[in-house]
Design an enzyme around this catalytic site. Structure first.
Site, PDB file in Angstrom:
ATOM      1  N   TRP A 143      41.612  35.820  39.800  1.00  0.00           N
ATOM      2  CA  TRP A 143      41.399  35.434  38.279  1.00  0.00           C
ATOM      3  C   TRP A 143      40.803  37.472  38.074  1.00  0.00           C
ATOM      4  CZ3 TRP A 143      36.314  37.532  37.593  1.00  0.00           C
ATOM      5  CH2 TRP A 143      36.052  37.914  35.586  1.00  0.00           C
ATOM      6  N   HIS A 144      40.368  38.071  39.022  1.00  0.00           N
ATOM      7  CA  HIS A 144      40.181  38.621  39.390  1.00  0.00           C
ATOM      8  C   HIS A 144      41.768  40.418  38.562  1.00  0.00           C
ATOM      9  CE1 HIS A 144      36.579  38.125  40.784  1.00  0.00           C
ATOM     10  NE2 HIS A 144      36.050  39.009  40.343  1.00  0.00           N
ATOM     11  N   GLY A 145      42.746  39.501  39.389  1.00  0.00           N
ATOM     12  CA  GLY A 145      44.108  39.844  38.918  1.00  0.00           C
ATOM     13  C   GLY A 145      44.736  39.638  40.300  1.00  0.00           C
TER      14      GLY A 145
END
Lengths: 375, 479
Positions: B329-331
């Protein structure tokens, strides 16, 4: 009067709450207090920002004038002084004059060996570095130096011949010394504390703005008076960095071209001024960054092929700062040029084919003030 | 527009005034807040506003369609399930395009270049819309909640738009649920009783954490992570701890300011941090760190995957999947996957150890304080280990940082008494009982408004003076 009474005495029947009107007053009042006390710092920040709307700086200056007149800025100044922040308006030439006066005084002391202070006509002599006795390399400048300097320290350290220090300051340059005074920082911190053998320094990205002189005169960005003043500042910094014993080399990469949508322009003119000033100083080597970050027509390119033929993104998404690869390219270029003055044949590492630009790219013998088609 | 800027201060004064003037008129208030939020978002890049508004309209329409397809007593139907799945696919598709397409295109271009095939200028530089991960997750939660029958009626478009775009949580959370936010639109907060002291203390605390602590920690963490080879193992160790403090101060500082700002407008957000570095276990850590993301992952991923039901291996799989997806989700970077994997492994290991421990016939005989100290130490250090992968730009850089812990000689001027004091003080502050900040807030509330104004003003001066010139964006803005 009722507002004042409310501010001084009001207590809500529900603890921890205030009426919305009073909250607005409290917030606005606190902002006004902090704005006045911080007025000088706000003005410095506003002046240093590239592409800042002029009205912002005008408002900040008016607020600072009011705060100064009321004597409200002294607490903030005391904190800044205590924290050793250099927000002096001293010009590069004044800092240089101070440095020379200090040097002369030292040399007059009994028993002190005399060292030449005049500009040397020969190139500096640096010892051959070894892993046991590396050269001290200091790299500094504005935010563009962050990635480039990080890579330069990494690359130079990997050769086993340098001990690197990175010292960049975001939003800085030579145009607004009240925001960050590079000449003073170099004279007070870098030269006495680091005493580098090799200085790599890069400015320009934040310098495309008006210069305000001490007497209040405004020099319009890139006008002839602006160019003369900027050249004086560049030259004074170069002189400041000269070692009295002629054993320091200054590598001065010009700013790279900026992307067409960045709003940052005039880097060709700044490169020209850097080049002109470096020409007359044998201890300064100008690096023609421009040619390595542009195409055959000297136009900005985000992607360029390396010596190994790989297409590499040399810039970050903002088209201003360098990517890691761009920083690595420039680092190896700087080291290659440095090899003209120092024996670097004992390097433990060599650049890979994709760490450097193609050998067909040559630095210009003459750096003109304007590159046709460049922003 | 960053919170700690003059621009935001002016913006907020206008919004605050307008908000309380219009509060009695619900529709006008909603329109005003929506317009303000759009202006706030468009301040970065106006081109991204259609995406935000598109997310609003599409998810609201999905919500209505899902609601209409529910059976009697809001029972799920095949059609409602399909529509919910479609909404999730659309949302994740958009999120994936903006977050991961650039990564895949650049990677493909590099691989082709390695093969000698140059695809020209791979300038597919997709601008990552700020806050997209946050508002997409909020939108997904709304549609899923309707599908689950949480809402007895679809929310009006204006209410939904205000919920999704509300500027205080728009760019970096907290991830507020519609069920927490929208009922607050119907309540009429009394303008005579704005919860100002709690808000002021939160905002000042958040500013201090962001501008002073986080910025200072960056001056140590950045050089260590950029050039680990230049630093001793001692400096690298402190650099890792400094990053742990930096990301906490940065993100929790942002959240404090966001909660404080919302509170001044009469809206209460859920808590997002609860002294995470005092956690004695990894489960405890995730109950204290980014709490709104944790519960989102729990409710919309972990439990639908099966949660704690089933065999141990099944539960471990669910835990691992949840944490790895949470990392992604962060990247688009393998380092985030590894970060999630480390936390997944830690949670699984913890369950295994706990289960075996419970079967022991007698306790170990160690004093409780020592057991707690050991638990805290292990938890904190593993969390810091995971932060190395979170911070490093790639796997090899992360390994270089960790390698220096074992092979790093030499000195470094990075570790100063001030750094050590700040790191230790920030960790110790996690153990301060919550009643102490509550008393400070109460005490602040007892001050006359003029004194509150003076205290706020002095606080703002100190924050500005102690912080660096120019504020870096919040770390979580990039997610």
């Amino acid at each position: 009067m009722s507002v004042l009474r409310s501010l001084l005495r009001s207590r809500s029947s529900r603890p921890g709450t205030l009426p919305a009107g009073l909250v607005l007053l409290v917030v606005a009042g606190a902002l006004v207090v902090s704005m006045l006390v911080n007025a000088d710092a706000t003005l410095r920040n506003s002046q240093a920002k590239r592409n800042n709307a002029p009205w912002r700086t005008t408002v900040a200056r008016d607020v600072a004038d009011v705060a100064d007149a009321l004597g409200l800025t002294s607490p903030r100044r005391a904190i800044d002084d205590a924290m050793g922040r250099h927000s002096s308006n001293l010009t590069a030439e004044q800092v240089l004059a101070r440095q020379r006066a200090g040097l002369a005084a030292t040399q007059k002391r009994p028993g002190h060996a005399s060292t030449p202070t005049t500009a040397a006509s020969v190139v500096p002599h640096l010892r051959t570095p070894t892993p046991a006795d590396p050269l001290k390399l200091w790299v500094g400048g504005d935010s563009v130096t962050e990635t480039f300097g990080t890579q330069l320290v990494r690359v130079s350290t990997s050769t086993g011949q340098f001990q690197g220090t990175l010292d960049f300051h975001v939003g800085t340059g030579l145009v607004v010394p009240s925001y960050f005074n590079w000449p003073l920082h170099l004279a007070q911190d870098v030269l006495p504390k680091v005493d580098p053998d090799v200085v790599v320094i890069m400015f320009g990205t934040n310098d495309g703005q008006n210069i305000r002189l001490a007497d209040g005169t405004i020099l319009t960005a890139f006008s002839q008076p602006w160019q003369d003043e900027y050249a004086r500042r560049v030259g004074a910094v170069m002189d400041l960095l000269k070692s009295p014993t002629n054993n320091r080399i200054v590598m001065w990469p010009g700013p790279p071209p900026m992307g067409p949508t960045t709003g940052t322009h005039g880097m060709d003119l700044i490169s020209h001024i850097d080049w002109m000033e470096a020409r007359t100083r044998p201890w300064v080597h100008y690096v023609d960054t421009w040619v390595y970050f542009s195409d055959a027509h000297l136009q900005f390119q985000h992607y360029l092929p390396s010596a190994g033929g790989q297409l590499s993104g040399l810039r970050q998404k903002d088209d201003i700062h360098m990517s890691d690869i761009g920083g690595t390219w420039l680092s190896w270029i700087v080291l290659r040029d440095l090899g003209r003055y120092v024996d670097l044949s004992g390097s433990r590492t060599r650049p890979g084919p994709n760490d450097i630009p193609p050998t067909s790219v040559k630095e210009r013998t003459v750096v003109p003030p304007h590159v046709p088609g460049a922003i | 527009m960053l919170f700690p800027t003059i621009d935001f201060a002016i913006f907020f004064l206008i919004v605050f005034s307008g908000s309380w003037l219009l509060r009695p008129h619900r529709t006008s208030w909603c329109l005003f807040i929506l317009a303000s939020s759009i202006y706030f978002y468009g301040y970065w890049d106006w081109r991204l506003v259609p995406l935000l508004l598109g997310t609003v309209v599409v998810n609201w329409a999905f919500g209505r369609a899902v609601h209409a397809s529910l059976g009697p007593d809001a029972a799920k139907t095949v059609r409602s399930r399909t529509l919910v799945a479609l909404a999730v696919v659309v949302d994740l598709g958009v999120l994936g395009y903006f977050k991961y397409a650039s990564f895949f295109v650049d990677t493909a271009a590099e691989r082709l270049a390695d093969l000698g095939i140059h695809v020209g200028d791979p300038a597919l530089s997709i601008v990552l819309p700020i806050g997209i991960s946050f508002f997409t997750f909020q939108a997904i939660s709304y549609v899923i909640d309707i599908g689950r029958g949480v809402w007895t009626r679809p929310v009006p478009l204006l209410d939904f738009a205000v919920y999704l775009t509300f500027f205080a949580h728009l760019v970096a959370g907290p991830i507020v649920r519609a069920s927490e936010f929208i009922p607050q639109l119907d309540s009429q907060p009394d303008p005579r009783f704005v919860r100002s002291s709690e808000a002021f203390v939160l905002i000042l605390r958040g500013l201090f954490k962001k501008v002073v602590i986080s910025s200072y920690m960056a001056t140590v963490a950045d050089p260590v992570f950029n050039l680990p080879a230049l630093h001793s193992r001692w400096a690298v160790l402190w650099g890792i701890w400094a990053y742990a403090i930096q990301i906490y101060a940065d993100f929790s500082g942002y959240t404090d300011i966001a909660i404080g700002i919302a509170l001044l407008l009469g809206i209460r957000f859920p808590q997002n941090f609860d002294a995470p570095y005092r956690a004695l276990s990894f489960q405890d850590f995730w109950r204290r760190w980014h709490m709104t993301l944790s519960r989102w992952l729990r409710d919309y991923l972990y439990i639908p995957l099966g949660g704690n039901r089933g065999r141990d291996g099944f539960v471990y799989r669910n835990l691992m999947l949840t944490m790895v997806i949470g990392g992604l989700w962060h990247g688009a970077n393998w380092t985030f996957v590894i970060w999630g994997f480390i936390h997944g492994c830690a949670l699984v290991s913890e369950r295994v150890v706990k289960q075996r421990w419970a079967r022991r016939p007698a306790p170990l005989g160690l004093p409780t304080w020592l057991v707690h100290a050991l638990q805290w130490f292990v938890t904190f250090q593993v969390v810091c280990l995971a932060w190395v992968f979170f911070r490093a730009p790639n796997f090899s850089d992360a390994m270089a940082v960790l390698g220096r812990l074992f092979h790093g000689g030499g000195g470094s001027g990075l570790v100063t008494p001030l750094l050590m004091f700040t790191v230790v003080a920030m960790v110790v502050s996690q153990f301060v009982p919550s009643r102490i900040p509550e008393r400070i807030t109460e005490g602040f509330g007892h001050l006359a408004p003029a004194l509150q104004m003076a205290a706020l003003g002095i606080g703002l001066v100190l924050v500005d003076a102690l912080g660096p010139a120019g504020i870096a964006p919040f770390i979580y803005y990039q997610f």
